[in-house]
Scaffold this motif. Structure first.
Motif, short mmCIF file in Angstrom:
data_model
loop_
_atom_site.label_atom_id
_atom_site.label_comp_id
_atom_site.label_asym_id
_atom_site.label_seq_id
_atom_site.Cartn_x
_atom_site.Cartn_y
_atom_site.Cartn_z
N MET A 1 23.48 69.43 19.31
CA MET A 1 24.20 68.86 19.35
C MET A 1 23.69 67.40 18.27
N ARG A 2 24.73 66.33 18.56
CA ARG A 2 24.66 64.81 17.60
C ARG A 2 23.57 64.69 19.03
N PRO A 3 23.51 63.08 18.60
CA PRO A 3 22.67 62.30 19.52
C PRO A 3 23.58 61.44 20.53
N LEU A 4 23.70 61.37 21.34
CA LEU A 4 24.41 60.74 22.02
C LEU A 4 23.58 59.26 22.93
N LEU A 5 24.14 58.49 22.11
CA LEU A 5 23.07 57.14 22.04
C LEU A 5 23.86 55.68 23.44
N ARG A 6 23.41 55.36 23.41
CA ARG A 6 23.59 54.36 24.79
C ARG A 6 24.63 53.04 24.15
N ARG A 7 25.38 52.40 24.56
CA ARG A 7 25.92 50.86 23.96
C ARG A 7 25.66 50.61 25.56
N PRO A 8 24.70 49.32 25.69
CA PRO A 8 24.49 49.00 27.08
C PRO A 8 26.37 47.87 27.29
N ALA A 9 26.78 47.32 26.91
CA ALA A 9 28.19 46.97 27.22
C ALA A 9 29.13 47.47 28.07
N ALA A 10 29.40 48.63 27.92
CA ALA A 10 30.15 49.03 28.65
C ALA A 10 29.71 50.25 29.25
N ALA A 11 28.71 50.92 28.69
CA ALA A 11 27.78 51.80 29.67
C ALA A 11 27.06 51.25 31.09
N ALA A 12 26.49 50.07 31.19
CA ALA A 12 26.11 50.00 32.80
C ALA A 12 27.16 50.16 33.53
N ALA A 13 28.25 49.52 33.47
CA ALA A 13 29.82 49.86 34.45
C ALA A 13 30.47 51.12 34.31
N GLY A 137 24.70 58.88 27.14
CA GLY A 137 24.00 59.15 27.21
C GLY A 137 23.69 58.47 28.94
N ASP A 138 24.53 57.89 29.16
CA ASP A 138 24.66 57.68 31.02
C ASP A 138 23.31 58.65 32.06
N ILE A 139 24.01 59.92 31.57
CA ILE A 139 23.66 61.05 32.51
C ILE A 139 22.43 61.51 31.94
N PRO A 140 21.43 61.24 32.24
CA PRO A 140 20.35 61.82 31.30
C PRO A 140 20.34 63.44 31.47
N ASP A 141 20.30 64.04 30.32
CA ASP A 141 19.85 64.76 29.52
C ASP A 141 20.64 65.90 29.96
N ALA A 142 21.70 65.61 29.66
CA ALA A 142 23.04 66.11 30.15
C ALA A 142 22.68 67.79 29.25
N GLN A 143 22.30 67.46 27.66
CA GLN A 143 22.87 69.68 27.35
C GLN A 143 21.88 70.86 27.78
N ALA A 144 20.89 69.73 28.01
CA ALA A 144 19.54 70.56 28.65
C ALA A 144 19.75 71.68 29.98
N ALA A 159 33.60 69.30 25.45
CA ALA A 159 34.55 67.93 25.02
C ALA A 159 33.16 66.83 24.62
N ALA A 160 32.62 66.44 25.43
CA ALA A 160 31.61 65.81 24.72
C ALA A 160 30.84 65.77 23.03
N GLU A 161 30.65 67.02 22.90
CA GLU A 161 30.74 67.47 21.68
C GLU A 161 31.91 66.50 20.47
N ALA A 162 33.27 66.56 21.01
CA ALA A 162 33.86 66.32 20.02
C ALA A 162 33.99 64.74 19.68
N GLY A 163 33.46 64.11 20.87
CA GLY A 163 33.57 62.31 20.86
C GLY A 163 32.46 62.19 20.29
#
Length: 232
Positions: A1-13, A137-144, A159-163
């Protein structure tokens, strides 16, 4: 699975909204416990995510619990035993390479179980919110966690893999995409060779979901304030 990076501006909410449906609770054996906690809402809600304001934010688990560690620094699989009870095969598969030495394996397992609880409860309320949180990446360790502990949530992971998350994406696939946010500041652009602008948006205005059309031949897709993207 590709890395899922956090984006702070929208991710916090969205993380705050996710915590409204999460809590602690698990046993040393396999299976998921139940959670219930809330968090203050932010200015950039994900689509349909509730904005309960009952509890302070809960910090994310340490990074050491969110990904496999070097084998030399973890408990051997043969020592992955709880103080009481037993671990299932799924539990042991999740814990393999994840438990730091001198740490209770059950505590690490609980982290994975709580991740499953967040995914399942969020998906039950709003599937897009769960998928977007996994992408960002806002739900930690989701893939495993999903793979080993709650495979019933594999459709969310698929579904997340497609985004892909907000930010810059090289060589994007052409097509229509929708942003998983209603932030009016969400903007995007697609560029071709030499940085030539091919398309930009939002295409639907400042209100409602934003859609992007990535044309064929785009070399780069960049967005800001859009949280995460899924094929439309």
């Amino acid at each position: 699975m590709r890395p899922l990076l956090r984006r702070p501006a929208a991710a916090a909410a969205v993380l705050a909204a996710l915590l409204a449906v999460s809590a602690c609770g698990s046993s040393h054996s396999s299976g998921n416990g139940k959670n219930a906690a809330g968090a203050s809402s932010g200015p950039v809600p994900a689509r349909s995510v509730p904005d309960a304001q009952t509890e302070p934010d809960t910090p994310s688990p340490p990074a050491s619990l969110s990904a496999p560690l070097p084998r030399a620094s973890t408990l051997p699989d043969a020592q992955l035993t709880p103080a009481t009870g037993t671990f299932s095969k799924r539990d042991k598969a999740y814990l393999s390479g994840r438990v730091p030495k001198n740490m209770d394996p059950a505590a690490v397992l609980q982290t994975g179980q709580e991740t499953c609880q967040r995914v399942s409860r969020t998906a039950a309320h709003d599937r897009d919110a769960a998928v977007g949180a996994v992408i960002a990446g806002d739900i930690p360790d989701a893939q495993a966690a999903i793979t080993h502990l709650c495979p019933d949530q594999l459709p969310v992971l698929d579904a997340a893999e497609a985004g892909f998350p907000d930010g810059t994406r090289k060589k994007p696939a052409a097509g229509r995409y929708r942003a998983l946010t209603t932030d009016p500041n969400c903007t995007w652009r697609a560029t071709g060779k030499g940085g030539k602008l091919l398309a930009s948006g939002p295409s639907t205005g400042a209100e409602g979901p934003v859609e992007a059309r990535i044309p064929a031949g785009a070399e780069e897709f960049t967005s800001s304030g859009c949280y995460a993207w899924l094929p439309a």
